[in-house]
Scaffold this active site. Structure first.
Site, PDB file in Angstrom:
ATOM      1  N   HIS A   1     -10.944   0.751 -28.281  1.00  0.00           N
ATOM      2  CA  HIS A   1     -10.989  -0.599 -27.707  1.00  0.00           C
ATOM      3  C   HIS A   1     -11.261  -1.596 -28.828  1.00  0.00           C
ATOM      4  O   HIS A   1     -12.083  -1.337 -29.702  1.00  0.00           O
ATOM      5  CB  HIS A   1     -12.128  -0.639 -26.671  1.00  0.00           C
ATOM      6  CG  HIS A   1     -12.431  -2.016 -26.159  1.00  0.00           C
ATOM      7  ND1 HIS A   1     -13.593  -2.691 -26.470  1.00  0.00           N
ATOM      8  CD2 HIS A   1     -11.727  -2.843 -25.349  1.00  0.00           C
ATOM      9  CE1 HIS A   1     -13.583  -3.877 -25.863  1.00  0.00           C
ATOM     10  NE2 HIS A   1     -12.472  -4.000 -25.180  1.00  0.00           N
ATOM     11  N   ASN A   2     -10.562  -2.732 -28.805  1.00  0.00           N
ATOM     12  CA  ASN A   2     -10.766  -3.759 -29.848  1.00  0.00           C
ATOM     13  C   ASN A   2     -10.853  -3.119 -31.235  1.00  0.00           C
ATOM     14  O   ASN A   2     -11.828  -3.307 -31.971  1.00  0.00           O
ATOM     15  CB  ASN A   2     -12.043  -4.562 -29.574  1.00  0.00           C
ATOM     16  CG  ASN A   2     -11.839  -5.518 -28.405  1.00  0.00           C
ATOM     17  OD1 ASN A   2     -10.723  -5.659 -27.892  1.00  0.00           O
ATOM     18  ND2 ASN A   2     -12.890  -6.162 -27.960  1.00  0.00           N
TER      19      ASN A   2
ATOM     20  N   GLU B   1      -5.826  -0.855 -29.921  1.00  0.00           N
ATOM     21  CA  GLU B   1      -5.674  -2.137 -29.250  1.00  0.00           C
ATOM     22  C   GLU B   1      -5.523  -3.248 -30.285  1.00  0.00           C
ATOM     23  O   GLU B   1      -6.234  -3.282 -31.281  1.00  0.00           O
ATOM     24  CB  GLU B   1      -6.891  -2.425 -28.373  1.00  0.00           C
ATOM     25  CG  GLU B   1      -6.649  -3.648 -27.517  1.00  0.00           C
ATOM     26  CD  GLU B   1      -7.855  -4.013 -26.668  1.00  0.00           C
ATOM     27  OE1 GLU B   1      -7.665  -4.818 -25.749  1.00  0.00           O
ATOM     28  OE2 GLU B   1      -8.957  -3.522 -26.931  1.00  0.00           O
TER      29      GLU B   1
ATOM     30  N   ASP C   1      -5.330  -7.403 -30.410  1.00  0.00           N
ATOM     31  CA  ASP C   1      -5.490  -8.689 -29.731  1.00  0.00           C
ATOM     32  C   ASP C   1      -4.746  -9.748 -30.520  1.00  0.00           C
ATOM     33  O   ASP C   1      -5.178 -10.091 -31.620  1.00  0.00           O
ATOM     34  CB  ASP C   1      -6.990  -9.050 -29.772  1.00  0.00           C
ATOM     35  CG  ASP C   1      -7.548  -9.222 -28.389  1.00  0.00           C
ATOM     36  OD1 ASP C   1      -6.750  -9.390 -27.465  1.00  0.00           O
ATOM     37  OD2 ASP C   1      -8.779  -9.193 -28.231  1.00  0.00           O
TER      38      ASP C   1
ATOM     39  N   HIS D   1     -10.794 -11.510 -32.018  1.00  0.00           N
ATOM     40  CA  HIS D   1     -11.327 -11.498 -30.672  1.00  0.00           C
ATOM     41  C   HIS D   1     -11.373 -12.925 -30.171  1.00  0.00           C
ATOM     42  O   HIS D   1     -12.270 -13.679 -30.507  1.00  0.00           O
ATOM     43  CB  HIS D   1     -12.728 -10.879 -30.692  1.00  0.00           C
ATOM     44  CG  HIS D   1     -13.099 -10.329 -29.363  1.00  0.00           C
ATOM     45  ND1 HIS D   1     -12.182  -9.752 -28.535  1.00  0.00           N
ATOM     46  CD2 HIS D   1     -14.274 -10.296 -28.698  1.00  0.00           C
ATOM     47  CE1 HIS D   1     -12.776  -9.362 -27.427  1.00  0.00           C
ATOM     48  NE2 HIS D   1     -14.046  -9.691 -27.506  1.00  0.00           N
TER      49      HIS D   1
ATOM     50  N   GLU E   1      -2.790  -6.860 -26.559  1.00  0.00           N
ATOM     51  CA  GLU E   1      -3.443  -7.847 -25.701  1.00  0.00           C
ATOM     52  C   GLU E   1      -2.853  -9.152 -26.200  1.00  0.00           C
ATOM     53  O   GLU E   1      -3.252  -9.686 -27.230  1.00  0.00           O
ATOM     54  CB  GLU E   1      -4.951  -7.743 -25.931  1.00  0.00           C
ATOM     55  CG  GLU E   1      -5.761  -8.802 -25.244  1.00  0.00           C
ATOM     56  CD  GLU E   1      -6.318  -8.326 -23.914  1.00  0.00           C
ATOM     57  OE1 GLU E   1      -6.427  -9.176 -23.032  1.00  0.00           O
ATOM     58  OE2 GLU E   1      -6.645  -7.145 -23.768  1.00  0.00           O
TER      59      GLU E   1
END
Length: 640
Positions: free
Chosen positions: A171-172, A201, A203, A216, A250
């Site tokens: 995640h992230n 992931e 973003d 983020h 994302e």
């Protein structure tokens, strides 16, 4: 024989007289003895305290060597099988392997291979025998590790559809600290890939000069160019595993910058990028297997229309085309797993347009606050084949409408509610569709949830913050040690069968009870307590089982006072495990600081079904997952 060998190995180092601590450590290295400097220093100091000066003689060195290497628990085993206490003939080694290690198929060939590999004394080796020196080296080797050697290779069937596997997911991935202020860093991607992670992931946000950036959103984490991230992925994608890598986008970019993203993916990844169905098969009824997708990178993103339409479009048409997603495809929570930003302009109606509100491509909210209409560039949409992000509405809705190549992302809070209230429907869903779970947005410090509860219902992509050490990451690392560390672990049959009636709360006929007995014998060269001025600790071992709720348990050993060099417990622990296929076992060594407080010293976690039987050494890892070179536990494992 051992004496002669020992002197011949060390005499050269003593030809100019006695040696100091440095020389002592050099000699141990030459003899390939793993050691912890703190322990050696302490044993060395004890040796020279008996005399004056800082030097030791050959006899002193022998005493130090014996203190570190000749462990009483090994001697006991060796003498039980050696006719004269000096030598173990190959036939006796076979008996040891069959009787103690439960290696029923062991033969004299097996014994000879072990002798050839571990016996340091030539004349003993030539007679197909083993000295105590060889036996010690064998007992400390990888072959005698608690982790099954076979499971260190890819031994599972890799030809099942992608949704039949647990997939190592992060995640992230770009964060290497917390979610609000921490640095975004390419190292996040490199280290996750080197750990065998298969779902990263990214973003993405609009950056200056038409170059998309990764960070983020709405937080003060630093920014890195999307292009650099893809370069790193290109370099490391298949270093630790040949199986497919999924890039979970994302996506917060304008259509213009989405086209730049598509261009980056194509030009940098080239042949690795999967951009059309395998074998040109647009009529998809089941997902391809990890085997069929080896060395391919898959893009997970929203998609416009069908795969057939993508295939019919020629490249030159897609340049500036975009399309609005139909308004009902975005719910208020799904697919947006951002941390809640520091500053949030929430409108009075508490609209969830929050984290995304500043993106140009979102049309102003209409009367219904939930509807957002992001735009997807066709160029990017067309790169989505088997991993189309689709919003989760309900299990019923998915069963009726969802295609096999559509995947859902569900936040941990919602997912946990499903586990409690509708586990049967949840499992039925994960037998058909890839489901990704992600940490809730309020985990500002990048803390993690326990992945086990979501593996128990068959979720394939249970995404964790790889940068955060702790039991959760240890479970993740332990689970994916299995199947050669390739990042794909085949789910148990009862989580793949579409007609399954299994639930974690009610295992029913799916239980294959296992009776497991672990005798914790001793520890060796454990890390000393941070409070110790020498090499001491007050170690205890906690053995924990993670799995379906009724298998969850933990047992604690006694505390051995002030001994980290060679503590002995000799305690037996028994466990009854209902669903071994899902169970993980964790050995955690702690230093008892006070009645209420223990300090972590090391741990090792592995799947219960990857346990080796017999006398085994357990390597120990730091909180960060790094192997402590010389520290280990010694146990006897038995189950039926």
């Amino acid at each position: 024989v051992s004496h002669t060998w020992f002197w011949s190995v060390i005499q050269n180092d003593f030809k100019t007289g006695n040696i100091d601590l440095e020389g002592c450590m050099r000699l141990l290295e030459k003899m390939q003895i793993p050691f912890d400097e703190i322990h050696v220093k302490h044993v060395f100091k004890k040796t020279i305290d008996k005399q004056s000066g800082q030097m030791i003689s050959m006899d002193d060195f022998k005493a130090i060597y014996r203190a570190l290497v000749h462990r009483a628990e090994f001697q006991e085993l060796f003498r039980a099988y050696s006719p004269d206490g000096q030598i173990l003939p190959d036939t006796q080694l076979v008996k040891f392997l069959v009787k103690e290690q439960f290696q029923t198929e062991a033969s004299e060939t097996t014994a000879f291979e072990i002798i050839s590999k571990y016996e340091p004394i030539d004349e003993v080796r030539k007679k197909r025998q083993m000295s105590f020196e060889g036996f010690v080296r064998y007992m400390n080797s990888e072959e005698c590790s608690i982790f099954k050697t076979q499971h260190k290779t890819i031994y599972q069937d890799m030809n099942q559809p992608l949704c039949d596997y647990f997939i190592s997911s992060s995640h992230n991935t770009y964060l290497i600290a917390d979610q609000l202020m921490g640095p975004s860093h390419l190292w996040g991607y490199t280290s996750a890939l080197l750990k065998g992670c298969r779902c990263l992931e990214i973003d993405c946000w609009d950056g200056a000069n038409n170059e998309p950036i990764v960070y983020h959103g709405h937080t003060l984490t630093s920014k890195i160019p999307f292009r650099s991230v893809i370069h790193v992925i290109d370099k490391y994608a298949f270093m630790s595993s040949a199986y497919p890598l999924v890039l979970s986008l994302e996506n917060h970019c304008s259509t213009k910058q989405q086209e730049v993203m598509a261009e980056c993916l194509k030009s940098i990844l080239g042949e690795k990028l999967l951009s059309s169905p395998l074998g040109g098969d647009a009529e998809m009824t089941r997902l391809p297997s990890p085997e069929a997708l080896k060395f391919k990178v898959l893009v997970k993103n929203k998609k416009i229309g069908t795969i057939e339409e993508s295939m019919l479009r020629t490249d030159d048409e897609t340049v500036a085309e975009t399309e609005n997603m139909s308004s009902e495809t975005e719910s208020d929570e799904e697919e947006s797993d951002e941390t809640i930003p520091i500053y949030q302009s929430r409108s009075p109606s508490k609209r969830r347009a929050g984290p995304r509100a500043s993106i140009a491509s979102i049309t102003p909210p209409q009367k219904k606050p939930k509807v957002k209409t992001p735009k997807v560039a066709l160029a990017l949409s067309d790169l989505v084949v088997y991993t189309k992000s689709s919003t989760f509405v309900s299990f019923e809705h998915s069963l009726e409408n969802q295609k096999c190549y559509e995947n859902n992302s569900i936040g941990e809070v919602k997912a946990r509610k499903f586990v409690k209230q509708s586990a049967k429907e949840f499992i039925s869903h994960t037998t058909r569709f890839i489901t990704r779970i992600y940490p809730k947005g309020t985990r500002m410090t990048s803390s993690n949830y326990n992945p086990q509860e979501f593996w128990n219902v068959g979720c394939q992509m249970v995404a964790l913050n790889f940068q955060t050490p702790g039991t959760q990451m240890e479970l993740q690392d332990g689970k994916f040690l299995d199947n050669g560390g390739c990042g794909y672990v085949l789910k148990p049959e009862f989580l793949r069968d579409r007609n399954t009636t299994f639930t974690p709360q009610n295992v029913g006929g799916y239980s294959k009870p296992m009776s497991l007995s672990i005798r914790l014998i001793s520890g060796h060269q454990l890390p000393p307590s941070s409070l110790s001025k020498t090499n001491k600790a007050d170690p205890l071992v906690q053995i924990e089982i993670y799995g379906v709720p009724e298998d969850q348990t933990r047992k604690k050993s006694a505390v051995v006072k002030s001994n980290a060099l060679n503590p002995k417990w000799n305690e037996t622990f028994s466990f009854n495990i209902q669903v071994p296929e899902l169970a993980m076992i964790r050995f955690c060594v702690q230093d008892e600081v006070s009645v209420v407080n223990n300090e972590f010293l090391g741990q090792y976690t592995l799947p219960v079904l990857s346990l080796n039987t017999g006398y085994r050494n357990i390597p120990l890892l730091t909180r960060e997952g790094i192997k402590l070179e010389s520290a280990s536990l010694f146990v006897h494992v038995w189950y039926y």
